[in-house]
Motif scaffolding. Structure first.
Motif, PDB file in Angstrom:
ATOM      1  N   ARG A 162      -6.578  -4.218  12.396  1.00  0.00           N
ATOM      2  CA  ARG A 162      -6.657  -5.153  11.273  1.00  0.00           C
ATOM      3  C   ARG A 162      -7.162  -6.508  11.736  1.00  0.00           C
ATOM      4  NH1 ARG A 162      -5.978  -1.172   8.916  1.00  0.00           N
ATOM      5  NH2 ARG A 162      -4.691  -0.682   7.107  1.00  0.00           N
ATOM      6  N   GLY A 190       4.803   3.533  12.403  1.00  0.00           N
ATOM      7  CA  GLY A 190       3.802   4.563  12.086  1.00  0.00           C
ATOM      8  C   GLY A 190       2.626   4.527  13.050  1.00  0.00           C
ATOM      9  N   ASN A 191       1.416   4.409  12.504  1.00  0.00           N
ATOM     10  CA  ASN A 191       0.180   4.498  13.290  1.00  0.00           C
ATOM     11  C   ASN A 191      -0.099   3.207  14.078  1.00  0.00           C
ATOM     12  OD1 ASN A 191      -2.435   4.858  14.193  1.00  0.00           O
ATOM     13  ND2 ASN A 191      -3.353   4.649  12.144  1.00  0.00           N
ATOM     14  N   GLU A 193      -5.214   6.955   5.665  1.00  0.00           N
ATOM     15  CA  GLU A 193      -5.102   5.701   6.415  1.00  0.00           C
ATOM     16  C   GLU A 193      -6.391   4.878   6.318  1.00  0.00           C
ATOM     17  OE1 GLU A 193      -3.594   3.212   7.445  1.00  0.00           O
ATOM     18  OE2 GLU A 193      -2.679   3.649   9.399  1.00  0.00           O
ATOM     19  N   ARG A 210       0.705   7.334   6.829  1.00  0.00           N
ATOM     20  CA  ARG A 210       0.287   7.358   5.421  1.00  0.00           C
ATOM     21  C   ARG A 210      -0.560   8.584   5.076  1.00  0.00           C
ATOM     22  NH1 ARG A 210      -0.753   0.811   4.779  1.00  0.00           N
ATOM     23  NH2 ARG A 210       1.432   0.344   5.197  1.00  0.00           N
ATOM     24  N   ALA A 231      -4.004   1.663  14.185  1.00  0.00           N
ATOM     25  CA  ALA A 231      -4.694   0.995  13.066  1.00  0.00           C
ATOM     26  C   ALA A 231      -5.126  -0.385  13.532  1.00  0.00           C
ATOM     27  CB  ALA A 231      -3.759   0.893  11.868  1.00  0.00           C
ATOM     28  N   VAL A 256      -2.291  -2.448  15.834  1.00  0.00           N
ATOM     29  CA  VAL A 256      -0.846  -2.600  15.604  1.00  0.00           C
ATOM     30  C   VAL A 256      -0.147  -2.662  16.974  1.00  0.00           C
ATOM     31  CG1 VAL A 256       1.225  -1.486  14.653  1.00  0.00           C
ATOM     32  CG2 VAL A 256      -0.924  -1.470  13.347  1.00  0.00           C
ATOM     33  N   VAL A 307       0.833  -1.216   0.000  1.00  0.00           N
ATOM     34  CA  VAL A 307       0.000   0.000   0.000  1.00  0.00           C
ATOM     35  C   VAL A 307       0.866   1.264   0.000  1.00  0.00           C
ATOM     36  CG1 VAL A 307      -1.635   1.337   1.395  1.00  0.00           C
ATOM     37  CG2 VAL A 307      -1.990  -1.123   1.093  1.00  0.00           C
ATOM     38  N   GLU A 366       8.561  -5.296   4.546  1.00  0.00           N
ATOM     39  CA  GLU A 366       8.046  -3.936   4.754  1.00  0.00           C
ATOM     40  C   GLU A 366       6.646  -3.911   5.349  1.00  0.00           C
ATOM     41  OE1 GLU A 366       8.286  -5.605   1.979  1.00  0.00           O
ATOM     42  OE2 GLU A 366       7.447  -4.612   0.235  1.00  0.00           O
ATOM     43  N   VAL A 396       3.662  -4.594   8.081  1.00  0.00           N
ATOM     44  CA  VAL A 396       3.823  -4.317   9.507  1.00  0.00           C
ATOM     45  C   VAL A 396       4.144  -5.572  10.338  1.00  0.00           C
ATOM     46  CG1 VAL A 396       1.372  -4.411  10.247  1.00  0.00           C
ATOM     47  CG2 VAL A 396       2.959  -2.833  11.346  1.00  0.00           C
ATOM     48  N   GLU A 438      -8.367  -4.121   1.296  1.00  0.00           N
ATOM     49  CA  GLU A 438      -8.046  -2.702   1.115  1.00  0.00           C
ATOM     50  C   GLU A 438      -9.083  -2.000   0.238  1.00  0.00           C
ATOM     51  OE1 GLU A 438      -5.564  -0.477   2.222  1.00  0.00           O
ATOM     52  OE2 GLU A 438      -5.153  -2.028   3.705  1.00  0.00           O
ATOM     53  N   ASN A 458      -5.988  -9.038   5.650  1.00  0.00           N
ATOM     54  CA  ASN A 458      -4.531  -9.159   5.826  1.00  0.00           C
ATOM     55  C   ASN A 458      -4.158 -10.579   6.251  1.00  0.00           C
ATOM     56  OD1 ASN A 458      -5.368  -6.364   6.126  1.00  0.00           O
ATOM     57  ND2 ASN A 458      -3.222  -5.938   6.555  1.00  0.00           N
ATOM     58  N   LYS A 497       7.760  -6.622   9.658  1.00  0.00           N
ATOM     59  CA  LYS A 497       8.651  -5.568  10.142  1.00  0.00           C
ATOM     60  C   LYS A 497       8.815  -5.691  11.660  1.00  0.00           C
ATOM     61  CE  LYS A 497       9.013  -0.564  10.403  1.00  0.00           C
ATOM     62  NZ  LYS A 497       8.613   0.723   9.825  1.00  0.00           N
TER      63      LYS A 497
HETATM   64  P1  GDP Z   1      -1.995  -3.002   4.651  1.00  0.00           P
HETATM   65  O1  GDP Z   1      -3.203  -3.178   5.517  1.00  0.00           O
HETATM   66  O2  GDP Z   1      -2.069  -3.740   3.353  1.00  0.00           O
HETATM   67  O3  GDP Z   1      -1.616  -1.579   4.459  1.00  0.00           O
HETATM   68  O4  GDP Z   1      -0.798  -3.765   5.457  1.00  0.00           O
HETATM   69  P2  GDP Z   1       0.485  -3.235   6.262  1.00  0.00           P
HETATM   70  O5  GDP Z   1       1.001  -4.412   7.003  1.00  0.00           O
HETATM   71  O6  GDP Z   1       1.450  -2.531   5.360  1.00  0.00           O
HETATM   72  O7  GDP Z   1      -0.111  -2.143   7.274  1.00  0.00           O
HETATM   73  C1  GDP Z   1      -1.102  -2.447   8.213  1.00  0.00           C
HETATM   74  C2  GDP Z   1      -1.371  -1.251   9.104  1.00  0.00           C
HETATM   75  O8  GDP Z   1      -0.253  -1.027   9.950  1.00  0.00           O
HETATM   76  C3  GDP Z   1      -1.600   0.075   8.353  1.00  0.00           C
HETATM   77  O9  GDP Z   1      -2.726   0.729   8.917  1.00  0.00           O
HETATM   78  C4  GDP Z   1      -0.343   0.879   8.643  1.00  0.00           C
HETATM   79  O10 GDP Z   1      -0.538   2.290   8.663  1.00  0.00           O
HETATM   80  C5  GDP Z   1       0.004   0.370  10.030  1.00  0.00           C
HETATM   81  N1  GDP Z   1       1.414   0.614  10.382  1.00  0.00           N
HETATM   82  C6  GDP Z   1       1.864   1.269  11.472  1.00  0.00           C
HETATM   83  N2  GDP Z   1       3.195   1.346  11.456  1.00  0.00           N
HETATM   84  C7  GDP Z   1       3.614   0.719  10.316  1.00  0.00           C
HETATM   85  C8  GDP Z   1       4.904   0.504   9.743  1.00  0.00           C
HETATM   86  O11 GDP Z   1       5.934   0.897  10.279  1.00  0.00           O
HETATM   87  N3  GDP Z   1       4.939  -0.180   8.549  1.00  0.00           N
HETATM   88  C9  GDP Z   1       3.787  -0.644   7.942  1.00  0.00           C
HETATM   89  N4  GDP Z   1       3.865  -1.329   6.792  1.00  0.00           N
HETATM   90  N5  GDP Z   1       2.566  -0.405   8.461  1.00  0.00           N
HETATM   91  C10 GDP Z   1       2.483   0.256   9.629  1.00  0.00           C
END
Ligand code: GDP
Length: 323
Positions: free
Chosen positions: A215, A209-210, A279, A276, A213, A249, A84, A185, A187, A125, A176, A190
């Motif tokens: 999921r 980041g946030n 969000e 982002r 969030a 998260v 994303v 990369e 979350v 998404e 997810n 990572k």
């Molecule tokens: P997505 O749901 O496909 O965007 O999967 P991601 O694993 O990339 O992100 C999931 C959620 O984690 C999103 O709401 C991101 O904003 C949040 N998030 C918070 N911190 C991070 C970070 O450092 N890296 C990523 N990738 N996401 C993060």
């Protein structure tokens, strides 16, 4: 012997699906893009059991050729620019692969092998700024990133080819899903990679980041079984695949750090770089249709999955330190 063609086969889902289909006795064809440094990390253990075909989702002739050569009974389109965050700096590339790429492969199926069954990897998404909770197949889409917008296009073009040309084209709206093979990369990975590196003394902090969030995180190995089930039905349809469980998260961080007896608050630093432009605050799926019609069930829990991922990253980082 059934034959399947998988795009995105070296990615997380492609590798689990290839493994599942090989176990089921399929001949598996994998589409690979030509690069000077190919990455087979996720498929290393069964790389030689896959028939490799060169091609690209942006190149129609190569896809027609791949479908003709493989004579595939089932085509799984898992290839995409799937991150994303990367879709804002690369919106056009994301559209060309994640959106128009779907039309390319559908065209190839329509022209070269209309009897093949087709699976499209749709995404939660697409629900983005959600208009109802939990989200199900009938929930309207409100994507929040060039990635989400591209997936909405891919979803609707799949529905359209089903209705226009009577193709067996099904779409899995997957929430997810994670595993030790997830891209670093995202979350979950990572965090589990960060936990391993902190535990082994390679770094002190993890920049995030946030943390608010929310999921619905499932295990990729469970989710690919749903893809296969969708193509074993008599009619094509769309299905939400999710766990129905919500975590922040922050909870993900707590679970991963506490597994190695660390406190996430001692190590996590908020970095605006990871916030982002728009969000997706909350994604929670209702997969009752898949449970009823496909008999699909989640097997690995959120806690168990994070434990598996932390353990795998500890092993990998330790091994890299020794060699
Ligand atoms: P997505 O749901 O496909 O965007 O999967 P991601 O694993 O990339 O992100 C999931 C959620 O984690 C999103 O709401 C991101 O904003 C949040 N998030 C918070 N911190 C991070 C970070 O450092 N890296 C990523 N990738 N996401 C993060």
């Amino acid at each position: 012997m059934k034959k399947a063609l998988i795009t995105g086969v070296t990615g997380q889902d492609g590798s689990y699906l290839a493994e599942l289909l090989l176990q089921k006795g399929y001949k598996v064809y994998g589409l690979r893009r030509r690069t000077s440094t190919p990455n087979y990390e996720n498929v290393e253990a069964f790389k030689h059991e896959i028939e490799w075909i060169s091609g690209d989702l942006t190149d129609l002739s190569s896809l027609i050729e791949a479908i003709q050569v493989s004579k595939a009974d089932e085509v799984y389109n898992l290839g995409a620019q799937s991150f994303v965050e990367a879709s804002w700096p690369q919106p056009l590339l994301t559209g060309q692969i994640t959106a128009l790429g779907v039309t390319h492969i559908l065209e190839a199926v329509r022209i070269a092998r209309p009897q093949a069954k087709f699976y499209q990897a749709s995404s939660s998404e697409m629900f983005g700024k959600v208009v109802e909770t939990p989200q199900k197949e009938s929930t309207p889409f409100y994507p929040r990133s060039p990635y989400g917008v591209s997936k909405v296009y891919g979803h609707w073009i799949t529905v359209n080819y089903r209705e226009s040309f009577d193709l067996f084209a099904s779409s899995g709206i997957l929430f997810n899903h994670e595993s030790p093979r997830r891209g670093i990369e995202f979350v979950s990975r990572k965090v589990t990679d960060g936990v391993a590196r902190i535990k082994l003394g390679l770094q002190k902090e993890l920049r995030m980041g946030n943390l608010d969030a929310k999921r619905d995180w499932g295990f990729a190995g469970d989710f690919v079984k749903a893809m296969w089930l969708m193509l074993q039905q008599d009619t094509a349809d769309d299905y939400v695949i999710a766990t129905g469980e919500l975590h922040t998260v922050r909870e993900l961080l707590e679970t991963a750090f506490s597994h190695v007896d660390l406190n996430y608050e001692d190590h996590v630093v908020i970095d605006p770089k990871f916030i982002r432009p728009a969000e997706v605050d909350l994604l929670l799926g209702d997969c009752s249709k898949a449970q009823e019609k496909l008999g699909w069930r989640q097997e690995v829990s959120f806690q168990e999955m994070i434990r598996i991922m932390v353990e795998a990253d500890l092993q990998r980082v330790e091994w890299a330190m020794k060699s």
